[in-house]
Write an enzyme that holds these catalytic residues in place. Structure first.
Site: not given
Ligand SMILES: *[C@@H]1O[C@H](CO)[C@@H](O)[C@H](O)[C@H]1NC(C)=O
Ligand SMILES: *[C@@H]1O[C@H](CO)[C@@H](O)[C@H](O)[C@H]1NC(C)=O
Ligand SMILES: *[C@@H]1O[C@H](CO)[C@@H](O)[C@H](O)[C@H]1NC(C)=O
Ligand SMILES: *[C@@H]1O[C@H](CO)[C@@H](O)[C@H](O)[C@H]1NC(C)=O
Length: 422
Positions: A78, A156, A158, A219
């Protein structure tokens, strides 16, 4: 009739999903964020900081502790993995000093050598949420190319530090840029979470065409309150969200926090059951090196995983919200099977909930049931038979249900007036 319906659903799913062939069932694996956040202090906290050591450790655990065989194949990085500066050619680079001295390509080889896949994180915007270099519109192609060259299998993306116009342009541009690399790369879009998760700002038809999964909502944190808040939001808006999901395109209620600090065993089973019934991606964010056996058993529950991974890919729904605090969820599965979750929001004591399959809209017939967490078959039930399930506070009872055509062979028939107590 059923065959026709199934055919149509499958056909629709095929035509609407992002055409990269990936994630026909919800992706499964491990993702760093919830448990390890932006800990970059490798000097004082070498075991837990965001570094190649952490991802190699998790890859080892996934490969050696039975996870990979169950489908948990993604090892996902991440935020906070990169250097604060792009390189001389304008490419993102991993933090070179103490954290990723081998670079991402080498880490990808390590992960691939263990039969796993590597996911990485980027952010459409000026900066990532953690303040690292973001992917502005002019950097989309070069970043997609860099990830592909490194051998990355999932991205991913964001959405911190970008506005709605940039997101509207950037998320579909990344789809094109990933496709142009020629490498199949699963694509997780945080876009809807930045636009409130609902129409008219969010177009779920479009998302299904450009992303494999998307974060709809905020989240997850390491608490039961957070899980409940997410479940409430997803069920409140299920009429919008449920039809958006299908093979290759999934709503993502965020990571599994089972094995961390916030959930009891009952709450852990609840998260697993509800994520399975919602056809949610199953990304654990926990420390696989120190996981206790209870959490492991929940996360490795084969029937819960099979329900989550059902090939029809139809997201489940809440059927009933009782005043007593019991919710009943249902998900149709392939082969005429289905899954039921009886979920108690109560906080007093185990609650005895009485109902029948008929009351849950099951068609006339006899059904076999398997209790997912007790891991044992239950008595055969006719649709009209009343039964009682005992649901622990903040817990679930989860069943895999399949039609039985052999009623007489299945043993004792329950004909009494009293309900079957299960
Ligand atoms: C790119 O898109 C085309 C057409 O939609 C598709 O056939 C192909 O498999 C895609 N390639 C990758 C690598 O995603
Ligand atoms: C979004 O940001 C771009 C440049 O960063 C700017 O030109 C544009 O006006 C902004 N749009 C909105 C709707 O704020
Ligand atoms: C949503 O996106 C789809 C697919 O791109 C498009 O056909 C449709 O017109 C869009 N809907 C709205 C309300 O903009
Ligand atoms: C069962 O189906 C009927 C008719 O379609 C519907 O009105 C009812 O809400 C359904 N009940 C449940 C529990 O889904």
């Amino acid at each position: 009739m059923r065959a026709t319906v199934v055919f149509l659903l499958t056909f629709l799913a095929v035509t609407l999903a992002l055409d990269n062939g990936l994630m026909r069932t919800p992706p499964m694996g491990w993702l760093a964020w919830e448990r390890f956040r932006c800990d970059i202090d490798c000097e004082d906290d070498p075991q837990n900081c965001i570094s190649e050591v952490l991802f190699r450790d998790m890859a080892d655990r996934l490969a050696e502790d039975g996870w990979r065989e169950l489908g948990y194949v993604y090892v996902n990085i991440d935020d906070c993995w990169s250097s604060k500066e792009r390189d001389a050619q304008g490419r993102l680079q991993a933090d070179p000093k103490s954290r990723f001295p081998g670079g991402i390509a080498k880490l990808a080889r390590y992960v691939h050598d263990r039969g796993l896949k590597l996911g990485i994180y980027g952010d459409l915007g000026t900066y990532t949420c953690g303040g690292y270099p973001g992917t502005t519109l002019d950097k989309i192609e070069i970043d997609a190319q860099t990830f592909a060259e490194w051998g990355v299998d999932m991205l991913k993306l964001d959405g911190c530090y970008s506005n709605s116009t940039e997101q509207e342009q950037g998320y579909p541009l990344m789809t094109k840029a990933l496709n142009a690399t020629g490498r199949p790369i699963g694509y997780s879009c945080s876009w809807p979470a930045y636009q409130g998760g609902l129409p008219p700002k969010v177009n779920y038809t479009l998302l299904g065409e450009i992303c494999n999964l998307w974060r709809n909502y905020g989240d997850i944190q390491d608490s039961w309150d957070s899980v409940l808040d997410i479940v409430d939001w997803f069920t409140e808006h299920q009429d919008i969200l449920q039809p958006a999901a299908g093979p290759g395109r999934w709503n993502d209620p965020d990571m599994l926090i089972i094995g961390d600090y916030g959930l009891s065993m009952d709450q852990s089973r609840s998260q697993m059951a509800l994520w399975a019934i919602m056809a949610a991606p199953l990304f654990m964010s926990n420390d696989l090196r120190t996981l206790n056996s209870g959490a492991r058993a929940v996360l490795q529950n084969k029937v819960a995983i099979a329900i989550n991974q059902d090939p029809l890919g139809i997201q489940g729904r809440r059927l009933i919200k009782e005043k007593s605090g019991v919710d009943v969820f249902w998900r149709p599965l392939s082969g005429g099977s289905s899954a039921l979750v009886f979920f108690s929001r109560r906080t007093d004591m185990p609650y005895r909930y009485q109902t029948s399959l008929k009351a849950l809209n099951y068609t006339a017939g006899t059904y076999k049931m398997y209790d997912v967490f007790l891991e044992k078959p239950m008595p055969v039930l006719k649709d009209a038979t009343e039964f009682v399930v005992s649901i622990n506070p903040t817990g679930v009872v989860m069943w895999y249900v399949y039609p039985s055509t052999k009623w007489q062979e299945e043993g004792e028939e329950h004909n009494a007036d009293s309900p079957v107590v299960l």
